[in-house]
Design an enzyme around this catalytic site. Structure first.
Site, PDB file in Angstrom:
ATOM      1  CG  ASN A  12      -1.918   1.061   1.259  1.00  0.00           C
ATOM      2  OD1 ASN A  12      -1.913   1.942   0.405  1.00  0.00           O
ATOM      3  ND2 ASN A  12      -2.806   1.013   2.233  1.00  0.00           N
ATOM      4  CE  LYS A  19      -0.333   2.478   6.565  1.00  0.00           C
ATOM      5  NZ  LYS A  19      -1.713   2.883   6.507  1.00  0.00           N
ATOM      6  NE  ARG A  95      -6.500   1.083  -0.102  1.00  0.00           N
ATOM      7  CZ  ARG A  95      -6.548   2.127   0.709  1.00  0.00           C
ATOM      8  NH1 ARG A  95      -5.552   2.400   1.511  1.00  0.00           N
ATOM      9  NH2 ARG A  95      -7.614   2.898   0.721  1.00  0.00           N
ATOM     10  CG  HIS A 185     -12.464   4.715   3.142  1.00  0.00           C
ATOM     11  ND1 HIS A 185     -13.154   5.777   3.678  1.00  0.00           N
ATOM     12  CD2 HIS A 185     -11.157   4.925   3.430  1.00  0.00           C
ATOM     13  CE1 HIS A 185     -12.307   6.596   4.265  1.00  0.00           C
ATOM     14  NE2 HIS A 185     -11.083   6.098   4.123  1.00  0.00           N
ATOM     15  N   GLY A 212     -12.374   6.886  10.345  1.00  0.00           N
ATOM     16  CA  GLY A 212     -10.976   7.028  10.741  1.00  0.00           C
ATOM     17  C   GLY A 212     -10.621   8.492  10.578  1.00  0.00           C
ATOM     18  CG  ASN A 213      -7.043  11.645   9.830  1.00  0.00           C
ATOM     19  OD1 ASN A 213      -7.697  12.509  10.393  1.00  0.00           O
ATOM     20  ND2 ASN A 213      -5.943  11.895   9.150  1.00  0.00           N
ATOM     21  NE  ARG A 243      -9.149  13.704   3.266  1.00  0.00           N
ATOM     22  CZ  ARG A 243      -9.174  12.387   3.148  1.00  0.00           C
ATOM     23  NH1 ARG A 243     -10.290  11.770   2.808  1.00  0.00           N
ATOM     24  NH2 ARG A 243      -8.095  11.680   3.347  1.00  0.00           N
ATOM     25  CB  ILE A 334     -13.412   7.120  14.964  1.00  0.00           C
ATOM     26  CG1 ILE A 334     -12.341   8.224  14.941  1.00  0.00           C
ATOM     27  CG2 ILE A 334     -14.638   7.549  15.749  1.00  0.00           C
ATOM     28  CD1 ILE A 334     -12.716   9.461  14.138  1.00  0.00           C
ATOM     29  N   GLY A 335     -14.339   4.175  14.620  1.00  0.00           N
ATOM     30  CA  GLY A 335     -15.438   3.201  14.684  1.00  0.00           C
ATOM     31  C   GLY A 335     -15.103   1.991  15.544  1.00  0.00           C
ATOM     32  CD  GLU A 336     -11.155  -1.218  13.553  1.00  0.00           C
ATOM     33  OE1 GLU A 336     -10.139  -1.485  14.222  1.00  0.00           O
ATOM     34  OE2 GLU A 336     -11.176  -1.235  12.306  1.00  0.00           O
ATOM     35  CG  ASN A 337      -9.809   1.759  18.633  1.00  0.00           C
ATOM     36  OD1 ASN A 337      -9.618   0.724  19.246  1.00  0.00           O
ATOM     37  ND2 ASN A 337      -9.242   2.034  17.475  1.00  0.00           N
ATOM     38  CD  GLU A 387      -8.438  -0.078   4.353  1.00  0.00           C
ATOM     39  OE1 GLU A 387      -7.665   0.084   5.322  1.00  0.00           O
ATOM     40  OE2 GLU A 387      -8.891   0.855   3.687  1.00  0.00           O
TER      41      GLU A 387
END
Ligand code: ADP
Length: 409
Positions: A12, A19, A95, A185, A212-213, A243, A334-337, A387
């Protein structure tokens, strides 16, 4: 049992980062993962993780090629070794963020693919340039030895109908300039919605919330994307870390005319200085904004309220494309944590019968779990995204079919 090697290297590439992850596909197990950061700067950094053992290395990497050369060496030599020889790697999966309308499936990296990505550079300049340099660097490091596959992030959104992707501009803007909603995404939305289908096939009308961000929602009907919130670029849709998301388009010419700012300057501000950061003046990181709001910072509180409000409003909006709502999935940083954010969003959706279980929700961080109360008419789930695994699966599937390998074993 297949004779084909079962390891896939997933790449990625970002503008100054790379990554990587080596995945063993029989068990879908990550063997090695890591990140090269600050590529092109005076000093770069590599974090290399082999089954939990971590190496942190400061080393200059002039470009992605230099980064790849180091990773290749680490993959085959010494204590960091993940394979005995390179032919153990069946394929390299890249990716790729933006391939336009042409690609709905993973595809071998050919000149055609490179041309398609080059053509979309004006729409996704940072991502697509990075993808191309990732291809080149991998080709240089591995030559023809290992097939390279591009897995397009926007491919998952190519099932949207025109009513979901066309903007109400002159139609020629679509035909001549390719202006339409593409969505982003895709690998993440696909992973979490496929996972939910495996766990609970009865949920047909699902909204995936990648918070996320960068943040986007995706409405998925029977496994196919029918709408998503990001648009021509990742700037559209719900409010994000830096954004602004959707705004009245007339704000841009108004700013140009009243302040003299150029389109590029405004674009930069909308992408990098807006969202949670711009409104709060504190940070783009939700944790900092929440802490500031808890201490009474008014701007931080507005930023938080707007984040909740836009996410909930867009969830409500995309239910139209689904004709109802069976389940909501929360994923990404954010969604996970962040149980507080999940609760605030769900509480704004009570009129849809969305009821969160406070006790369970408060305990869930980064693990698969149902967080709906027993009374909820809508399923609510946390599903950590993956991903890289989507890229690896598609790459492996394509390579196996190319080699005539039996896909059913
Ligand atoms: P990116 O889009 O850069 O991949 P991530 O998915 O890593 O972003 O998400 C980053 C966001 O997740 C940040 O706003 C951060 O505040 C939030 N986040 C990460 N960990 C936590 C946590 N433990 N609690 C609350 N928020 C978190």
């Amino acid at each position: 049992m297949s004779s084909l090697s079962s390891k896939i290297l997933v790449i990625n590439t970002g503008s100054s980062s790379l990554k990587f992850q080596l995945i063993e596909m029989y068990e879908e197990r990550s063997i090695i993962r890591g990140t090269c950061e600050r590529i092109g700067e005076e000093m770069g950094h590599i974090e290399y993780n082999k089954k939990g053992r971590i190496w942190n290395i400061d080393v200059p990497m002039a470009d992605h090629r230099a980064a790849f050369a180091i990773i290749k060496k680490m993959l085959i030599e010494g204590e960091t070794r993940g394979v005995k020889s390179l032919d153990e790697i069946a394929g390299i999966g890249h990716r790729a963020v933006q391939g336009g309308e042409k690609y709905v499936e993973a595809t071998l990296v050919t000149q055609d693919v490179k041309d398609a990505i080059t053509e979309m550079i004006p729409i996704a300049p940072i991502h697509n340039r990075a993808t191309l340099s990732g291809f080149e660097a991998a080709e240089e490091a591995f030559g023809d030895l290992i097939p390279q596959v591009a897995v397009f992030d926007n491919a998952f959104h190519n099932t949207m109908k025109p009513e979901a992707y066309i903007y109400a501009l002159p139609y020629e803007f679509y035909t001549d300039y390719k202006i339409r909603k593409y969505g982003y995404h895709g690998a993440s939305h696909r992973y979490v919605t496929e996972r939910l289908r495996e766990l609970y096939p009865a949920y047909r009308r699902v909204i995936s919330c990648h918070l996320g961000n960068g943040a986007s929602l995706c409405a998925v009907l029977d496994g196919k994307c029918v709408d998503t919130t990001m648009g021509l670029t990742p700037l559209g849709g719900i409010m994000m870390g830096t954004r602004c998301g959707n705004i009245d388009p007339a704000i841009i010419p108004y700013l140009q005319n009243t302040t003299g700012m150029t389109a590029d300057e405004i674009d930069y501000i909308m992408n990098n200085k807006s969202g949670l950061l711009g409104l709060s003046g504190v940070s783009s990181d939700l944790r900092d904004v929440e802490a500031a709001a808890a201490e009474g910072n008014y701007r931080a509180q507005i930023a938080l309220d707007l984040f909740v409000y836009t996410a909930a409003t867009y969830i409500a909006a995309v239910t139209v494309s689904l004709g109802g709502l069976d389940a909501i999935i929360f994923t990404a940083g954010i969604g996970e944590n962040d149980p507080g954010m999940r609760k605030m969003i769900c509480d704004r959706l009570k009129h849809f019968g969305v009821e969160i279980d406070d006790k369970i929700n408060n305990e869930v961080r980064r693990r698969e779990c149902s967080i709906a109360s027993l009374d909820s008419k809508v399923g609510i789930f946390v599903i950590p995204t993956n991903e890289e695994l989507v890229v690896a699966r598609d790459t492996y599937k394509l390579i196996r079919s190319m080699k005539g390998d039996d896909l059913d074993d």
